[in-house]
Enzyme design. Structure first.
Site, short mmCIF file in Angstrom:
data_model
loop_
_atom_site.label_atom_id
_atom_site.label_comp_id
_atom_site.label_asym_id
_atom_site.label_seq_id
_atom_site.Cartn_x
_atom_site.Cartn_y
_atom_site.Cartn_z
N GLU A 15 0.85 -1.22 0.48
CA GLU A 15 0.20 -0.20 -0.12
C GLU A 15 0.26 0.73 0.05
O GLU A 15 0.69 2.02 -0.54
CB GLU A 15 -0.96 -0.33 1.30
CG GLU A 15 -1.68 -1.22 1.81
CD GLU A 15 -2.73 -1.47 -0.12
OE1 GLU A 15 -3.03 -0.26 -0.91
OE2 GLU A 15 -3.16 -2.40 -0.73
N GLY A 43 -13.19 -1.04 -8.45
CA GLY A 43 -12.98 -0.64 -9.56
C GLY A 43 -12.52 -1.39 -10.66
O GLY A 43 -11.55 -1.21 -11.19
N TYR A 44 -12.67 -3.21 -10.13
CA TYR A 44 -11.37 -3.78 -11.12
C TYR A 44 -12.79 -4.49 -11.99
O TYR A 44 -12.06 -5.98 -12.43
CB TYR A 44 -10.72 -4.69 -9.77
CG TYR A 44 -9.81 -4.48 -9.17
CD1 TYR A 44 -8.23 -4.52 -9.78
CD2 TYR A 44 -10.00 -3.76 -8.47
CE1 TYR A 44 -7.31 -3.56 -9.22
CE2 TYR A 44 -8.52 -3.16 -7.70
CZ TYR A 44 -7.58 -3.25 -7.99
OH TYR A 44 -6.13 -2.27 -7.51
N ILE A 61 -14.51 -6.44 -7.71
CA ILE A 61 -15.13 -6.78 -9.23
C ILE A 61 -17.01 -6.06 -9.38
O ILE A 61 -16.66 -6.01 -10.64
CB ILE A 61 -14.76 -7.74 -9.77
CG1 ILE A 61 -16.02 -9.21 -9.78
CG2 ILE A 61 -13.78 -8.53 -10.45
CD1 ILE A 61 -16.02 -10.33 -10.47
N PHE A 62 -17.50 -6.40 -8.25
CA PHE A 62 -19.25 -5.65 -7.91
C PHE A 62 -19.20 -5.03 -7.54
O PHE A 62 -20.22 -4.04 -7.21
CB PHE A 62 -20.11 -7.55 -7.45
CG PHE A 62 -19.30 -8.25 -8.47
CD1 PHE A 62 -20.40 -7.85 -9.63
CD2 PHE A 62 -19.15 -9.05 -7.74
CE1 PHE A 62 -20.82 -9.17 -9.99
CE2 PHE A 62 -19.42 -10.31 -8.98
CZ PHE A 62 -19.77 -10.19 -10.42
N ALA A 63 -18.06 -4.29 -6.56
CA ALA A 63 -18.49 -3.24 -5.86
C ALA A 63 -16.89 -1.81 -5.45
O ALA A 63 -17.14 -1.45 -4.82
CB ALA A 63 -18.46 -3.12 -3.90
#
Length: 702
Positions: free
Chosen positions: A478, A614-615, A610-612
């Site tokens: 990070e 940015g991927y 992927i659902f919430a």
């Protein structure tokens, strides 16, 4: 109209007042934010043939307003969540999404940006301005600028619904994770647990028990097991009770997949809406939309990378399982092994083969010492120093720390650091997010500020916080993101730092930084045994390095499962066609998984990336960037990791290219400027031990 004197979200400069922000501030602040921004937008749209400053100056002002009002709200939903905050956030989210579309779909602004690109002055623009203009134009096109009438309305309705669905999805995962608990009361079931797990789960039990219940002790229990990774992962590794491992494993893979928190219909609806969006924009599928703004040219290029890595990963992964089966059989354990056995026997094999355990290593990684070691490395590599800030700004939790980065005597950036897991109100995982962008305006330069958020194991009792080695790697990861944000020298905020960096290249600095966790002087310099103060012994370091590629084939297949499932969902899957998202998952796992997928496996229901996040159609980016990062680190290896002068020279070059230029140039151009050539995927296969020298010629370029 809300008053900036009483509403902390309406300040126009400075650090967010995190300790003063309340849910009731959100609605009036956002109402004023949008009203002020629409006034500016209208003024911009009425301009006639504006020059660069006339067009982008007001747009920058809108960005600054959002940075001060909207960004702190989003940040708090991740680190200090509450039902009241959620409700307030959800109530204004559609309006914010709608305004974002208004800006990106402004035909007047689009026309003026095209005019600037076609003007005689374009060739004199800086590379940063050229990139910014191209990206803004593409962004407008992907936001439906060319759509008219009903199609425009449909596109906007989809965008609004997708935003709400993503928020609901994330909240369901958080709630489902918090909803589960296993109370272990029999001391026999805690045999073999490391002290850190006993301490953490005892502390967790005491924090949530009823007043009339007796206190837990680390030695005698009871112990509370949750589905938070810092708890459940060591539980799977060390719990000898197979039935308890199975119960928690099944609970983990089925999070948010039933009842009111069921994300299954949300997965289907999100994919359906994304496909509709793609078709409205004239693309075959959502993956094509996603890749339009990424480094990879097309889906075929991503699939080629998948196949290359799959080719070199499957056989080692099969060997991994055989070794665990053999060890379990030698210890008279039940075979064949099930999914909930893998963590347990993998840890036993690690202990046997390398004579090093997570718990042994943890005793050497005191959190504050690791942090100081990281800061020392940054100084050596990039010539900057990290110091606690003299003036502490407002924070959202007592454990949050604040640091400044200095180049010589000059402060150039700062960051908030939120280190510890807080399951009640903080989402899992780790991330870096922008607090303030670097901006150059009439009132001077606004220095970049980052949020660095981890979920490390918190301190227990009077002992300092101790980190697992994986937590150390995560911190370095990070911080790599943070460095790209904070060391930028670009003056155009839209392409400064991580802004404007293609998504599949943005993990390059973060994964690059992880390599230094295996550099002996770096690692030993940040270790001190919690009881004796002694640094990590040489033999333990050697074992740690030897264990680096332990189960590399299995770990590679796991990431390929995520990436390939994501890509297939966004290319070939059609909701309502008779199959389900879990059928897609199974078809991928038939290729990538050594153990067959459990029928009740619903990991997609908690796949927030992927659902919430940015991927979407972009999870492959982790592997793509691993290739870049491994090759970037090999530049330091070639220079000689023990040659301090050479390391500093390469480090400064890395800073001046990848870190400082950020999104102002294409990542391939920056990589070639740093490395002198295009990336070589064999560096990653070699680094992970999946490529023997005899196999180098058969590894196709990615």
């Amino acid at each position: 109209m809300a008053d900036s004197a009483t509403n902390p979200l309406l300040q126009t400069t400075g650090y967010p007042q995190y300790d003063a922000i309340r849910p009731e501030h959100i609605a009036p602040a956002v109402e004023q934010l949008l009203a002020s921004s629409r006034v500016i937008l209208k003024q911009v749209e009425e301009l006639q043939q504006p020059n660069w400053e006339e067009l982008f100056g007001p747009l920058e002002k809108i960005d600054r307003l959002f940075e001060q009002t909207w960004k702190p709200i989003g940040h708090l939903t991740g680190v200090a969540n509450s039902p009241e905050l959620r409700d307030a956030y959800q109530s204004v989210l559609p309006d914010v999404v709608q305004f974002g579309l208004e800006v990106r779909q402004s035909e007047a602004i689009y026309r003026e940006m095209k005019s600037l690109r076609e003007s005689a002055d374009f060739d004199s623009y800086s590379q940063a301005r050229k990139r910014l203009l191209e990206q803004r134009l593409l962004g407008a096109e992907l936001s439906g600028i060319a759509l008219k009438g009903e199609k425009r309305e449909q596109f906007n309705a989809i965008a609004s619904e997708l935003s709400k669905l993503a928020s609901d999805f994330s909240n369901h995962v958080l709630d489902a994770t918090n909803e589960y608990e296993l109370i272990v009361t029999d001391p026999a079931d805690a045999n073999g647990w490391p002290d850190s797990l006993k301490n953490l789960t005892s502390q967790s039990y005491n924090a949530s028990k009823a007043e009339d219940q007796p206190e837990s002790t680390p030695a005698g229990g009871p112990w509370k097991i949750t589905l938070e990774v810092p708890v459940v992962q060591p539980f799977w590794q060390h719990c000898q009770n197979r039935e308890l491992r199975e119960e928690t494993y099944r609970a983990y893979i089925s999070r948010a997949s039933s009842g009111e928190l069921d994300n299954t219909p949300l997965c289907e609806r999100i994919l359906e809406l994304r496909q509709q969006q793609a078709e409205l924009l004239g693309y075959e599928n959502y993956a094509a939309v996603s890749l339009a703004e990424k480094m990879a040219e097309n889906v075929a290029a991503v699939d080629e990378m998948f196949e290359t890595l799959l080719k070199f990963s499957r056989k080692p992964a099969e060997q991994d399982l055989q070794e665990l089966e053999q060890l379990a059989s030698e210890n008279d354990a039940a075979t064949p092994l099930k999914h909930w056995d893998i963590g347990f026997w993998a840890e036993r094999l690690r202990e046997k083969r390398y004579e090093v355990t997570e718990e042994t290593l943890r005793q050497y990684f005191q959190h504050d010492r690791v942090l100081n070691g990281l800061f020392s490395l940054i100084e050596r590599l990039f010539g900057v120093t990290v110091k606690p800030a003299a003036d502490m700004p407002a924070v959202w939790n007592k454990d949050v720390q604040f640091y400044e980065i200095h180049d010589g005597d000059q402060p150039i950036a700062a960051f908030f650091y939120d280190p510890y897991s807080r399951p009640a109100d903080k989402r899992g995982g780790a991330w870096m997010d922008v607090c303030l962008d670097r901006r150059v305006a009439d009132d001077g330069v606004q220095l970049p500020v980052a949020h660095l958020v981890c979920n490390c194991t918190p301190p227990v009792g009077n002992k300092p916080a101790l980190m697992t080695f994986r937590e150390v790697e995560t911190l370095f990861h990070e911080f790599g993101h943070g460095l790209q944000h904070m060391l930028t020298t670009v003056d155009e905020s839209d392409v400064a730092g991580i802004n404007g960096v293609e998504w599949d290249a943005v993990e390059l600095p973060s994964q690059f930084m992880e390599n230094w966790c295996y550099h002996k002087p770096t690692l030993l310099g940040m270790t001190a045994h919690v009881d004796t103060g002694a640094p990590l012994p040489d033999d333990l370091f050697d074992k740690l390095v030897a264990a680096r590629n332990f189960r590399a084939g299995s770990n590679s297949l796991r990431q390929l499962t995520f990436g390939m499932t994501d890509m297939q969902l966004h290319t070939d899957y059609h909701p309502g066609s008779g199959s389900s998202v879990f059928d897609v998952q199974k078809s991928v796992m038939d290729k990538t998984a050594i153990l067959p997928m459990l029928p009740e496996d619903r990991f997609l229901c908690s796949f927030q990336h992927i659902f919430a996040g940015g991927y979407a159609a972009g999870y492959y980016s982790y592997k793509w960037a691993e290739v870049l990062a491994a090759d970037a680190f090999s530049a330091f290896e070639e220079a000689g990791l023990d040659n301090e002068a050479a390391i500093q020279e390469v480090g400064r070059r890395f800073r001046e290219t990848i870190l400082s230029q950020g999104g102002s140039e294409h990542p391939m151009d920056l990589f070639k400027e740093f490395r002198g050539r295009e990336p070589d995927p064999q560096a990653l296969l070699q680094q992970t031990g999946l490529l023997d020298n005899d196999e180098r010629s058969s590894a196709e370029p990615v």
